[in-house]
Design a protein around this motif. Structure first.
Motif, PDB file in Angstrom:
ATOM      1  N   ALA A  23      94.489  78.943  57.546  1.00 13.92           N
ATOM      2  CA  ALA A  23      93.387  78.614  58.447  1.00 13.92           C
ATOM      3  C   ALA A  23      93.881  77.782  59.621  1.00 13.92           C
ATOM      4  CB  ALA A  23      92.294  77.862  57.690  1.00 13.92           C
ATOM      5  N   TRP A  24      94.710  76.804  59.326  1.00 13.55           N
ATOM      6  CA  TRP A  24      95.249  75.961  60.395  1.00 13.55           C
ATOM      7  C   TRP A  24      96.076  76.794  61.370  1.00 13.55           C
ATOM      8  CZ3 TRP A  24      99.580  74.415  62.899  1.00 13.55           C
ATOM      9  CH2 TRP A  24      99.489  73.246  63.653  1.00 13.55           C
ATOM     10  N   CYS A  25      96.994  77.597  60.843  1.00 10.88           N
ATOM     11  CA  CYS A  25      97.868  78.417  61.699  1.00 10.88           C
ATOM     12  C   CYS A  25      97.070  79.456  62.486  1.00 10.88           C
ATOM     13  CB  CYS A  25      98.931  79.107  60.855  1.00 10.88           C
ATOM     14  SG  CYS A  25     100.161  77.984  60.165  1.00 10.88           S
ATOM     15  N   GLY A  26      96.087  80.062  61.847  1.00  9.53           N
ATOM     16  CA  GLY A  26      95.282  81.079  62.526  1.00  9.53           C
ATOM     17  C   GLY A  26      94.530  80.515  63.708  1.00  9.53           C
ATOM     18  N   THR A  27      93.941  79.341  63.541  1.00 11.53           N
ATOM     19  CA  THR A  27      93.219  78.719  64.656  1.00 11.53           C
ATOM     20  C   THR A  27      94.193  78.264  65.736  1.00 11.53           C
ATOM     21  OG1 THR A  27      91.474  77.998  63.160  1.00 11.53           O
ATOM     22  CG2 THR A  27      91.615  76.886  65.285  1.00 11.53           C
ATOM     23  N   TYR A  28      95.304  77.685  65.330  1.00 10.77           N
ATOM     24  CA  TYR A  28      96.292  77.206  66.294  1.00 10.77           C
ATOM     25  C   TYR A  28      96.794  78.361  67.161  1.00 10.77           C
ATOM     26  CZ  TYR A  28     100.474  75.050  68.241  1.00 10.77           C
ATOM     27  OH  TYR A  28     101.422  74.568  69.093  1.00 10.77           O
ATOM     28  N   PHE A  29      97.200  79.455  66.541  1.00 11.85           N
ATOM     29  CA  PHE A  29      97.744  80.582  67.301  1.00 11.85           C
ATOM     30  C   PHE A  29      96.651  81.383  67.997  1.00 11.85           C
ATOM     31  CE2 PHE A  29     101.233  79.995  64.159  1.00 11.85           C
ATOM     32  CZ  PHE A  29     102.178  79.583  65.069  1.00 11.85           C
ATOM     33  N   GLY A  30      95.429  81.323  67.489  1.00  8.74           N
ATOM     34  CA  GLY A  30      94.327  82.033  68.122  1.00  8.74           C
ATOM     35  C   GLY A  30      93.880  81.403  69.421  1.00  8.74           C
ATOM     36  N   MET A  31      94.131  80.111  69.545  1.00  6.10           N
ATOM     37  CA  MET A  31      93.744  79.399  70.763  1.00  6.10           C
ATOM     38  C   MET A  31      94.847  79.496  71.785  1.00  6.10           C
ATOM     39  SD  MET A  31      90.692  78.399  70.212  1.00  6.10           S
ATOM     40  CE  MET A  31      90.397  77.372  71.593  1.00  6.10           C
TER      41      MET A  31
END
Length: 76
Positions: A68-76
């Motif tokens: 979840a952390w990585c997905g949001t970080y890379f999604g932004m």
């Protein structure tokens, strides 16, 4: 399924779910309804895949949170 494979599977599923969620919010903010709708379907699919995995094993919440952390970080 081995614990390592299952952990990786949950991590990737949640990573994609959160990446699509970030993209959903971005496209919604710009009024792109069709693209946002497509992202919402992907969020639901990948989220459901992850949930079915970690319901049976609570330890899968650790790779889920990391994903979840990585997905949001890379999604932004």
């Amino acid at each position: 399924m081995s614990l390592l494979f299952e952990s990786l599977f949950v991590f990737i599923a949640v990573l994609f779910a959160d990446w699509f969620w970030a993209k959903y919010i971005q496209t919604l903010a710009f009024g792109q309804r069709i693209i946002a709708s497509n992202y919402s379907v992907l969020v639901y699919i990948f989220g459901a895949i992850a949930v079915t995995e970690y319901v049976s094993n609570k330890w899968m919440l650790i790779p889920a949170c990391l994903g979840a952390w990585c997905g949001t970080y890379f999604g932004m």
